[in-house]
Scaffold this active site. Structure first.
Site, PDB file in Angstrom:
ATOM      1  N   LYS A  90     -10.760  38.329   9.272  1.00 56.20           N
ATOM      2  CA  LYS A  90     -12.077  38.346   8.555  1.00 56.20           C
ATOM      3  C   LYS A  90     -13.075  39.046   8.909  1.00 56.20           C
ATOM      4  CE  LYS A  90     -15.144  34.717  10.008  1.00 56.20           C
ATOM      5  NZ  LYS A  90     -16.177  35.370  10.163  1.00 56.20           N
ATOM      6  N   LYS A 148     -16.188  28.033  22.603  1.00 55.53           N
ATOM      7  CA  LYS A 148     -17.323  28.677  23.151  1.00 55.53           C
ATOM      8  C   LYS A 148     -17.244  28.473  24.838  1.00 55.53           C
ATOM      9  CE  LYS A 148     -20.392  29.577  19.487  1.00 55.53           C
ATOM     10  NZ  LYS A 148     -20.616  28.888  18.137  1.00 55.53           N
ATOM     11  N   LYS A 163     -19.690  39.268  12.160  1.00 56.38           N
ATOM     12  CA  LYS A 163     -20.754  40.027  12.560  1.00 56.38           C
ATOM     13  C   LYS A 163     -20.685  40.118  14.246  1.00 56.38           C
ATOM     14  CE  LYS A 163     -23.821  35.645  11.821  1.00 56.38           C
ATOM     15  NZ  LYS A 163     -23.390  34.920  12.643  1.00 56.38           N
TER      16      LYS A 163
HETATM   17  P1  ATP Z   1     -19.422  35.292  14.326  1.00 56.64           P
HETATM   18  O1  ATP Z   1     -18.436  36.482  14.568  1.00 56.64           O
HETATM   19  O2  ATP Z   1     -20.641  35.150  15.398  1.00 56.64           O
HETATM   20  O3  ATP Z   1     -18.565  33.876  14.390  1.00 56.64           O
HETATM   21  P2  ATP Z   1     -19.504  35.207  11.646  1.00 56.64           P
HETATM   22  O4  ATP Z   1     -19.891  36.410  10.827  1.00 56.64           O
HETATM   23  O5  ATP Z   1     -18.344  34.617  11.445  1.00 56.64           O
HETATM   24  O6  ATP Z   1     -20.085  35.506  12.884  1.00 56.64           O
HETATM   25  P3  ATP Z   1     -20.915  32.741  11.124  1.00 56.64           P
HETATM   26  O7  ATP Z   1     -22.408  32.645  11.721  1.00 56.64           O
HETATM   27  O8  ATP Z   1     -19.867  32.130  11.986  1.00 56.64           O
HETATM   28  O9  ATP Z   1     -20.573  34.373  10.843  1.00 56.64           O
HETATM   29  O10 ATP Z   1     -20.805  32.201   9.578  1.00 56.64           O
HETATM   30  C1  ATP Z   1     -22.127  32.230   8.938  1.00 56.64           C
HETATM   31  C2  ATP Z   1     -21.703  31.557   7.372  1.00 56.64           C
HETATM   32  O11 ATP Z   1     -20.795  32.764   6.959  1.00 56.64           O
HETATM   33  C3  ATP Z   1     -20.717  30.593   7.495  1.00 56.64           C
HETATM   34  O12 ATP Z   1     -20.810  29.810   6.331  1.00 56.64           O
HETATM   35  C4  ATP Z   1     -19.221  31.365   7.333  1.00 56.64           C
HETATM   36  O13 ATP Z   1     -18.181  30.461   6.609  1.00 56.64           O
HETATM   37  C5  ATP Z   1     -19.679  32.581   6.409  1.00 56.64           C
HETATM   38  N1  ATP Z   1     -18.746  33.707   6.554  1.00 56.64           N
HETATM   39  C6  ATP Z   1     -18.631  34.181   7.986  1.00 56.64           C
HETATM   40  N2  ATP Z   1     -17.894  35.296   7.727  1.00 56.64           N
HETATM   41  C7  ATP Z   1     -17.460  35.445   6.525  1.00 56.64           C
HETATM   42  C8  ATP Z   1     -16.471  36.403   5.763  1.00 56.64           C
HETATM   43  N3  ATP Z   1     -15.702  37.211   6.217  1.00 56.64           N
HETATM   44  N4  ATP Z   1     -16.289  35.834   4.392  1.00 56.64           N
HETATM   45  C9  ATP Z   1     -17.020  34.912   3.850  1.00 56.64           C
HETATM   46  N5  ATP Z   1     -17.767  34.254   4.401  1.00 56.64           N
HETATM   47  C10 ATP Z   1     -17.905  34.377   5.864  1.00 56.64           C
HETATM   48 MG    MG Z   2     -17.824  32.615  12.656  1.00 56.45          MG
END
Ligand code: ATP
Ligand code: MG
Length: 337
Positions: A204, A116, A207
């Site tokens: 993957k 970060k 968001k």
């Molecule tokens: P960012 O892009 O901001 O990292 P993110 O979509 O990866 O967002 P996080 O806030 O990092 O989301 O993770 C929140 C939860 O969702 C965590 O437990 C993570 O393991 C799970 N998660 C994130 N993306 C996926 C995905 N594509 N499939 C399954 N679980 C996910």
């Molecule tokens: Mg993430």
């Protein structure tokens, strides 16, 4: 004493279908399966959220985050505790005390901090220190199980190290959370669920992805979500096979179909394996997604804000009580009391 399962949900932006299927739904299932014999603490780490920009209306996001769990079927009973971190001031004080146990070196090794902070001219101290606040969140509530993704294992390990170091000096005051291997076994999630990006299925779904067609949001209009599935990237193999390496797009659709309908992946695979019309599979998944979103969004709309606010009220009274007691033990250890 009853053991505690603890989970925190950041509320910086809207969750995707990946967050829902990979994190929210498994937590709901875990909570429903164990809420008779464990405390289930579900909290909003609002103080963690402010280390970076919060999108949208913060208070609105907080209410909605809890509603996701309820809409996904979370059963509420007296062992389920819902609270906001900043309403339990002991967390911040515990963080300060643990800052005096943690070292600059070990925090500097956290990869999330390195990622970060990379390339940034200035990084706020919160980004550096948040693993210690996370340790405070866990240790004040003597949590044994903290269902987190692989990206958080290092922070969990830090929490364990701080607790062990503290106990070594002051006696057995803090509960050391289970190690990550035991956590994984307890959750039964195996290697974990990874929903793929719809446009670039080798990645993957995230968001923070800019491309709107890459992700399905829980607030997407059902027809819009169906369109995204219909235009999802597949491959030129021409035959359906569950093979995340060579056919990630098709495999992702099979996985979504299984999870959204709560049927075993193997069953979905046997139904579709060998078929050659990708369009048929897409139509089926698009239908599943839009049906799911329709009922999920209906559930969400039926949950009044007051219900969440009441949960906060009782949950915060409970959390303050538990946290204050543990904090007092810690303060005494340091001769602050
Ligand atoms: P960012 O892009 O901001 O990292 P993110 O979509 O990866 O967002 P996080 O806030 O990092 O989301 O993770 C929140 C939860 O969702 C965590 O437990 C993570 O393991 C799970 N998660 C994130 N993306 C996926 C995905 N594509 N499939 C399954 N679980 C996910
Ligand atoms: Mg993430």
């Amino acid at each position: 004493m009853k053991k505690t399962i603890l989970t925190g949900i950041r509320v910086n932006s809207e969750p995707t279908l990946g967050n829902f299927l990979g994190a929210i739904l498994p937590m709901v299932r875990l909570a429903n399966a164990h809420s008779l014999e464990y405390n289930i603490n579900i909290f909003i780490p609002d103080l963690h959220s402010i280390i970076s920009e919060v999108e949208g209306d913060f208070q609105e996001n907080i209410l909605r985050s809890i509603k996701y769990y309820i809409a996904a079927g979370l059963k509420i009973n007296e062992n389920v505790h819902v609270y906001r971190q900043s309403y339990v001031p002991a967390h911040s004080e515990m963080c300060w005390i643990l800052n005096c146990v943690a070292s600059m070196g070990e925090l500097g090794r956290m990869t999330q901090y390195k990622d970060k902070g990379q390339g940034k001219e200035s990084v706020n101290v919160g980004i550096f220190d948040y693993p210690v606040l996370m340790a405070a969140d866990i240790l004040l509530h003597s949590a044994s199980y903290i269902p987190v993704g692989e990206d958080q294992f290092q922070h969990l390990e830090l929490t364990r190290n701080l607790a062990i170091r503290f106990n070594h000096k002051y006696g057995e005051i803090l509960t050391v959370p289970e190690n990550t291997e035991t956590q994984m076994k307890f959750m039964g999630t195996g290697e974990g669920i990874r929903i793929r990006d719809l446009v670039h299925p080798e990645k993957k779904m995230s968001k923070s992805t800019d491309s709107d067609n890459s992700k399905i949001l829980l607030s997407d209009a059902p027809e819009r979500a169906a369109k995204k599935i219909m235009s999802a990237t597949t491959d030129s193999v021409g035959k359906i096979k569950y093979d995340m390496f060579n056919q990630p797009g098709i495999s992702n659709l099979l996985q979504i179909e299984a999870l959204v309908n709560n049927i075993p992946l193997q069953d979905v695979i046997s139904t579709w394996q060998g078929e050659t019309h990708y369009g048929d599979l897409k139509k089926k998944v698009a239908h599943s997604i839009s049906t799911f979103l329709e009922s999920f969004q209906e559930n969400m709309a039926a949950i009044p804000d007051e219900m969440v606010l009441e949960l906060f009220e009782t949950g915060e009274a409970y959390a303050n009580d538990v946290a204050d007691k543990k904090l007092l033990e810690v303060q005494k250890a340091f001769k602050l009391r």
